[in-house]
Design a protein around this motif. Structure first.
Motif, PDB file in Angstrom:
ATOM      1  N   PHE A 163       1.787   0.725  10.551  1.00  0.00           N
ATOM      2  CA  PHE A 163       0.849   0.061  11.464  1.00  0.00           C
ATOM      3  C   PHE A 163       1.449  -1.182  12.116  1.00  0.00           C
ATOM      4  N   ASP A 164       2.214  -1.969  11.338  1.00  0.00           N
ATOM      5  CA  ASP A 164       2.578  -3.315  11.794  1.00  0.00           C
ATOM      6  C   ASP A 164       4.059  -3.505  12.116  1.00  0.00           C
ATOM      7  N   ILE A 165       4.935  -2.582  11.693  1.00  0.00           N
ATOM      8  CA  ILE A 165       6.371  -2.797  11.926  1.00  0.00           C
ATOM      9  C   ILE A 165       6.936  -1.714  12.832  1.00  0.00           C
ATOM     10  N   VAL A 166       7.078  -0.514  12.310  1.00  0.00           N
ATOM     11  CA  VAL A 166       7.612   0.579  13.120  1.00  0.00           C
ATOM     12  C   VAL A 166       7.140   1.912  12.527  1.00  0.00           C
ATOM     13  N   ALA A 167       6.741   2.824  13.391  1.00  0.00           N
ATOM     14  CA  ALA A 167       6.263   4.137  12.940  1.00  0.00           C
ATOM     15  C   ALA A 167       7.437   5.102  12.816  1.00  0.00           C
ATOM     16  N   ASN A 168       8.288   4.838  11.842  1.00  0.00           N
ATOM     17  CA  ASN A 168       9.446   5.695  11.577  1.00  0.00           C
ATOM     18  C   ASN A 168       9.387   6.147  10.122  1.00  0.00           C
ATOM     19  N   LEU A 169       9.458   7.448   9.902  1.00  0.00           N
ATOM     20  CA  LEU A 169       9.285   7.998   8.556  1.00  0.00           C
ATOM     21  C   LEU A 169      10.258   7.402   7.554  1.00  0.00           C
ATOM     22  N   TRP A 170      11.544   7.371   7.913  1.00  0.00           N
ATOM     23  CA  TRP A 170      12.565   6.940   6.952  1.00  0.00           C
ATOM     24  C   TRP A 170      12.423   5.458   6.637  1.00  0.00           C
ATOM     25  N   ILE A 171      12.152   4.652   7.676  1.00  0.00           N
ATOM     26  CA  ILE A 171      11.993   3.214   7.442  1.00  0.00           C
ATOM     27  C   ILE A 171      10.758   2.938   6.579  1.00  0.00           C
ATOM     28  N   CYS A 172       9.675   3.654   6.838  1.00  0.00           N
ATOM     29  CA  CYS A 172       8.442   3.424   6.079  1.00  0.00           C
ATOM     30  C   CYS A 172       8.599   3.868   4.611  1.00  0.00           C
ATOM     31  N   LEU A 173       9.290   4.996   4.377  1.00  0.00           N
ATOM     32  CA  LEU A 173       9.535   5.415   2.999  1.00  0.00           C
ATOM     33  C   LEU A 173      10.460   4.437   2.284  1.00  0.00           C
ATOM     34  N   PHE A 174      11.457   3.942   3.021  1.00  0.00           N
ATOM     35  CA  PHE A 174      12.354   2.936   2.450  1.00  0.00           C
ATOM     36  C   PHE A 174      11.568   1.668   2.091  1.00  0.00           C
ATOM     37  N   ALA A 175      10.673   1.266   2.983  1.00  0.00           N
ATOM     38  CA  ALA A 175       9.842   0.086   2.727  1.00  0.00           C
ATOM     39  C   ALA A 175       8.967   0.295   1.491  1.00  0.00           C
ATOM     40  N   ALA A 176       8.422   1.504   1.337  1.00  0.00           N
ATOM     41  CA  ALA A 176       7.578   1.802   0.169  1.00  0.00           C
ATOM     42  C   ALA A 176       8.362   1.616  -1.127  1.00  0.00           C
ATOM     43  N   ALA A 177       9.611   2.111  -1.149  1.00  0.00           N
ATOM     44  CA  ALA A 177      10.434   1.987  -2.359  1.00  0.00           C
ATOM     45  C   ALA A 177      10.835   0.537  -2.607  1.00  0.00           C
ATOM     46  N   VAL A 178      11.232  -0.172  -1.540  1.00  0.00           N
ATOM     47  CA  VAL A 178      11.725  -1.545  -1.708  1.00  0.00           C
ATOM     48  C   VAL A 178      10.605  -2.484  -2.160  1.00  0.00           C
ATOM     49  N   VAL A 179       9.437  -2.393  -1.510  1.00  0.00           N
ATOM     50  CA  VAL A 179       8.330  -3.290  -1.877  1.00  0.00           C
ATOM     51  C   VAL A 179       7.887  -3.027  -3.320  1.00  0.00           C
ATOM     52  N   ALA A 180       7.804  -1.744  -3.704  1.00  0.00           N
ATOM     53  CA  ALA A 180       7.427  -1.418  -5.082  1.00  0.00           C
ATOM     54  C   ALA A 180       8.489  -1.911  -6.069  1.00  0.00           C
ATOM     55  N   ALA A 181       9.766  -1.792  -5.684  1.00  0.00           N
ATOM     56  CA  ALA A 181      10.849  -2.277  -6.559  1.00  0.00           C
ATOM     57  C   ALA A 181      10.759  -3.785  -6.747  1.00  0.00           C
ATOM     58  N   LEU A 182      10.464  -4.508  -5.667  1.00  0.00           N
ATOM     59  CA  LEU A 182      10.338  -5.965  -5.770  1.00  0.00           C
ATOM     60  C   LEU A 182       9.162  -6.339  -6.683  1.00  0.00           C
ATOM     61  N   ALA A 183       8.051  -5.623  -6.529  1.00  0.00           N
ATOM     62  CA  ALA A 183       6.898  -5.881  -7.404  1.00  0.00           C
ATOM     63  C   ALA A 183       7.265  -5.583  -8.863  1.00  0.00           C
ATOM     64  N   GLY A 184       7.973  -4.463  -9.078  1.00  0.00           N
ATOM     65  CA  GLY A 184       8.399  -4.116 -10.433  1.00  0.00           C
ATOM     66  C   GLY A 184       9.357  -5.137 -11.009  1.00  0.00           C
ATOM     67  N   ALA A 185      10.292  -5.621 -10.163  1.00  0.00           N
ATOM     68  CA  ALA A 185      11.253  -6.623 -10.637  1.00  0.00           C
ATOM     69  C   ALA A 185      10.536  -7.918 -11.008  1.00  0.00           C
TER      70      ALA A 185
END
Length: 347
Positions: free
Chosen positions: A86-108
């Motif tokens: 919704f707010d950055i870019v409607a690209n599948l790979w970037i959004c999936l990458f963002a999902a993994a990175v944000v969750a990893a940061l929360a986990g860390a």
């Protein structure tokens, strides 16, 4: 000796015969699933939850750390996927990458606070952090949509540069998720059987012994938790695409409990593939028994109790004993030992 050699050989492979058989069987699912009275979307759910459960089992089965609030990272990945779209870019790979990175940061972040604990104290802290994330998701109306969640998330096309695939249809989306699941299982298999995975497994047996051997136990525990959160968040991003929404319910305590039940019933404490078996059994029982009675969870709950009490090796352990001629007693002892380590905190 022959069985032991085969297991060692499989552990060294990137792709094992079991993986190939599983992927081939899963590739045929859309061709027959409706003929046995089930709906095609169930196959997508099983694949996404299986990837999530395998990631969760990195912490529970491999590291022996009882994380009972893991739904938070699954949900964070779903929200991150939607917000990125919704707010950055409607690209599948970037959004999936963002999902993994944000969750990893929360986990860390969580791992910083809990990795010096083990056993029941570790479990309580994971629940507490999971509830904090769930509350933040509900209260942050302007970002997450509150109790309504993020709606109208799109299934973005899989763009490979020269060719792009439309994933709006369940049939196309199923095969996309299957391809992701195949890559994910191969990566997780190699991770579990790498030197890093063997150190994590050694820490599960005895943190004191691993520390005496010179390993930084805290760092390994924190890193495996963050890795598990990253893959869980990635699966959450796929879930947001499947559901076309992200909502706080997936982060709730009872949703976190589901993945624990799936993993233990399937035999995640003694087998890499146990979580996949548990997911298949859980979601199929939900639809098949749920079509007959609203109390389907009562029956699955009774199965869960019976497994924990009488078959701690789970379904995968029982199957392994038959197929690979393992000693059922040895597997049961391993499952019981792992269960004690989870509850008692190990050495």
């Amino acid at each position: 000796m022959i069985v032991g050699s085969k297991l060692s050989s499989d552990a060294a492979r990137l792709v094992t015969p079991t993986m190939l058989v599983l992927w081939l069987v899963l590739a045929t699912v859309p061709l027959w699933i409706t003929r046995i009275g089930l709906y095609p979307y169930l196959g997508i759910e099983i694949l996404i939850w299986s990837l999530y459960a395998l990631a969760f089992n990195l912490v529970l089965g491999t590291a022996g750390l009882p994380s009972f609030g893991h739904g938070a990272y699954f949900g964070i990945g779903a929200y991150a996927f939607g917000l990125c779209q919704f707010d950055i870019v409607a690209n599948l790979w970037i959004c999936l990458f963002a999902a993994a990175v944000v969750a990893a940061l929360a986990g860390a972040l969580v791992a910083l606070f809990i990795s010096h604990r083990r056993g029941i104290y570790y479990a309580f802290m994971t629940i507490a952090f999971g509830q904090i994330f769930w509350t933040l998701a509900i209260k942050s109306h302007r970002i997450t949509g509150g109790e309504d969640g993020l709606l109208k998330i799109k299934r973005l096309p899989a763009d490979f540069g020269l060719v792009s695939f439309d994933l709006t249809d369940n049939f196309a989306f199923y095969y996309f998720v299957l391809a992701v699941f195949a890559v994910g299982t191969a990566v997780l298999w190699r991770l579990v059987h790498s030197p890093y995975g063997r150190v994590v497994a050694a820490i599960r047996q005895s943190e004191v012994r691993a520390a005496h051997l010179g390993y930084n136990v805290w760092l390994y525990k924190a890193s495996v938790f963050a890795l598990s959160a990253a893959v869980s968040g990635f699966a959450g991003g796929l879930f947001a695409m499947a559901q076309l929404a992200a909502f706080p319910d997936v982060m709730s305590l009872h949703q976190s409990g589901y993945v624990v039940m799936m993993t233990l019933v399937g035999g995640g404490l003694v087998s890499f593939w146990g979580p996949v078996i548990g997911v298949f059994l859980f979601l199929t029982a939900r639809d098949v028994i749920g079509a007959l009675t609203n109390a389907w969870m009562l029956y699955f709950g009774l199965l869960f109790i019976a497994i924990v009490l009488f078959r701690p090796e789970g379904i995968a352990g029982a199957l392994s004993a038959v197929v690979q001629q393992h000693s059922l007693h040895a597997l049961r002892r391993r499952g019981t030992s792992a269960m004690r380590l989870l509850v008692g905190g190990g050495q």
